[in-house]
Design an enzyme around this catalytic site. Sequence first.
Site, PDB file in Angstrom:
ATOM      1  N   ASN A  62     -12.846  40.289  20.444  1.00 34.41           N
ATOM      2  CA  ASN A  62     -13.180  41.636  19.979  1.00 34.41           C
ATOM      3  C   ASN A  62     -14.505  42.096  20.571  1.00 34.41           C
ATOM      4  O   ASN A  62     -15.447  41.324  20.740  1.00 34.41           O
ATOM      5  CB  ASN A  62     -13.144  41.761  18.449  1.00 34.41           C
ATOM      6  CG  ASN A  62     -13.925  40.723  17.698  1.00 34.41           C
ATOM      7  OD1 ASN A  62     -14.080  39.597  18.143  1.00 34.41           O
ATOM      8  ND2 ASN A  62     -14.429  41.095  16.542  1.00 34.41           N
ATOM      9  N   GLU A  64     -17.131  45.143  19.957  1.00 33.33           N
ATOM     10  CA  GLU A  64     -17.489  46.206  19.011  1.00 33.33           C
ATOM     11  C   GLU A  64     -18.431  47.232  19.658  1.00 33.33           C
ATOM     12  O   GLU A  64     -18.908  47.063  20.780  1.00 33.33           O
ATOM     13  CB  GLU A  64     -18.099  45.590  17.754  1.00 33.33           C
ATOM     14  CG  GLU A  64     -17.068  44.707  17.042  1.00 33.33           C
ATOM     15  CD  GLU A  64     -17.519  44.182  15.692  1.00 33.33           C
ATOM     16  OE1 GLU A  64     -18.731  44.268  15.364  1.00 33.33           O
ATOM     17  OE2 GLU A  64     -16.647  43.682  14.960  1.00 33.33           O
ATOM     18  N   CYS A  73     -10.039  45.249  19.260  1.00 30.68           N
ATOM     19  CA  CYS A  73      -9.717  43.918  18.747  1.00 30.68           C
ATOM     20  C   CYS A  73      -9.432  42.932  19.883  1.00 30.68           C
ATOM     21  O   CYS A  73      -9.082  43.326  21.005  1.00 30.68           O
ATOM     22  CB  CYS A  73      -8.480  43.975  17.861  1.00 30.68           C
ATOM     23  SG  CYS A  73      -8.662  44.973  16.381  1.00 30.68           S
ATOM     24  N   GLU A  75      -6.874  40.950  20.261  1.00 34.24           N
ATOM     25  CA  GLU A  75      -5.479  40.950  20.726  1.00 34.24           C
ATOM     26  C   GLU A  75      -5.275  41.991  21.820  1.00 34.24           C
ATOM     27  O   GLU A  75      -4.644  41.734  22.843  1.00 34.24           O
ATOM     28  CB  GLU A  75      -4.534  41.266  19.559  1.00 34.24           C
ATOM     29  CG  GLU A  75      -4.500  40.231  18.459  1.00 34.24           C
ATOM     30  CD  GLU A  75      -5.507  40.472  17.348  1.00 34.24           C
ATOM     31  OE1 GLU A  75      -6.631  40.957  17.635  1.00 34.24           O
ATOM     32  OE2 GLU A  75      -5.183  40.174  16.196  1.00 34.24           O
ATOM     33  N   CYS A 110      -4.388  43.495  12.866  1.00 37.03           N
ATOM     34  CA  CYS A 110      -4.413  44.830  12.275  1.00 37.03           C
ATOM     35  C   CYS A 110      -3.178  45.619  12.714  1.00 37.03           C
ATOM     36  O   CYS A 110      -2.444  45.232  13.643  1.00 37.03           O
ATOM     37  CB  CYS A 110      -5.692  45.562  12.681  1.00 37.03           C
ATOM     38  SG  CYS A 110      -5.629  46.299  14.326  1.00 37.03           S
ATOM     39  N   CYS A 113      -2.957  46.659  16.459  1.00 30.75           N
ATOM     40  CA  CYS A 113      -2.591  45.541  17.340  1.00 30.75           C
ATOM     41  C   CYS A 113      -1.121  45.182  17.182  1.00 30.75           C
ATOM     42  O   CYS A 113      -0.445  44.866  18.167  1.00 30.75           O
ATOM     43  CB  CYS A 113      -3.475  44.334  17.062  1.00 30.75           C
ATOM     44  SG  CYS A 113      -5.148  44.558  17.699  1.00 30.75           S
TER      45      CYS A 113
HETATM   46  N1  THU Z   1     -10.380  42.115  14.623  1.00 31.29           N
HETATM   47  C1  THU Z   1      -9.724  41.563  15.685  1.00 31.29           C
HETATM   48  O1  THU Z   1     -10.259  41.489  16.796  1.00 31.29           O
HETATM   49  N2  THU Z   1      -8.484  41.098  15.489  1.00 31.29           N
HETATM   50  C2  THU Z   1      -7.864  41.025  14.272  1.00 31.29           C
HETATM   51  O2  THU Z   1      -6.737  40.529  14.191  1.00 31.29           O
HETATM   52  C3  THU Z   1      -8.542  41.531  13.085  1.00 31.29           C
HETATM   53  C4  THU Z   1      -9.790  42.295  13.329  1.00 31.29           C
HETATM   54  C5  THU Z   1     -11.761  42.557  14.828  1.00 31.29           C
HETATM   55  C6  THU Z   1     -12.003  44.036  14.852  1.00 31.29           C
HETATM   56  C7  THU Z   1     -13.471  44.108  14.462  1.00 31.29           C
HETATM   57  O3  THU Z   1     -14.264  43.899  15.619  1.00 31.29           O
HETATM   58  C8  THU Z   1     -13.663  42.912  13.547  1.00 31.29           C
HETATM   59  O4  THU Z   1     -12.566  42.049  13.799  1.00 31.29           O
HETATM   60  C9  THU Z   1     -13.700  43.271  12.075  1.00 31.29           C
HETATM   61  O5  THU Z   1     -12.637  44.053  11.723  1.00 31.29           O
END
Ligand code: THU
Length: 160
Positions: A62, A64, A73, A75, A110, A113
């Site tokens: 991920n 941000e 994310c 994925e 999420c 994804c």
């Molecule tokens: N996140 C992911 O990268 N994958 C997931 O399956 C769940 C959430 C990330 C998004 C964000 O950067 C952090 O986790 C918190 O939501």
Amino acid sequence: MAEQHQHSFTYRRMRVEELSPTDRALVERAITAASRAYAPYSHFHVGAALLLDDGSTVEGNNQENASFPAGICAERTALHYALSERPHARVEVIAVAVPQVKGDAPVSPCGICRQALLEQENRQGSAMRVLLASSTGSVLELARAADLLPLHFDASFLKA
Ligand code: THU
């Protein structure tokens, strides 16, 4: 008169040690990828690793942003990276891991994804197996990405 419908799918729950050597290696790569995540806001580090049909693997994590919705994310980072390099690749397996999270619950992707994984599964015309790992070594295995998203929207609606 209302009809009742049922939608079911099967998933397996196991320990990472019970996986095949290939699957276990993919989970390990997802764990490594998580260590390189850029998550200064959530501190929630997620890693993903894809096994492609040519046997190669691609990792993502991920990323941000101070403008929170601009973040992406793990994925989708891995998926879009892989498909931008190899547009005809088939993703045979995706492993997702959250190595630093407390508790035994495997990560649950999420909704966005899930939609993106489903699109790729339709695009490639073959199942993408999903491995979701917890920080303590519990793993859920689903046979296909579509199992993550019942009653989904896809391109078939656009053609109707
Ligand atoms: N996140 C992911 O990268 N994958 C997931 O399956 C769940 C959430 C990330 C998004 C964000 O950067 C952090 O986790 C918190 O939501």
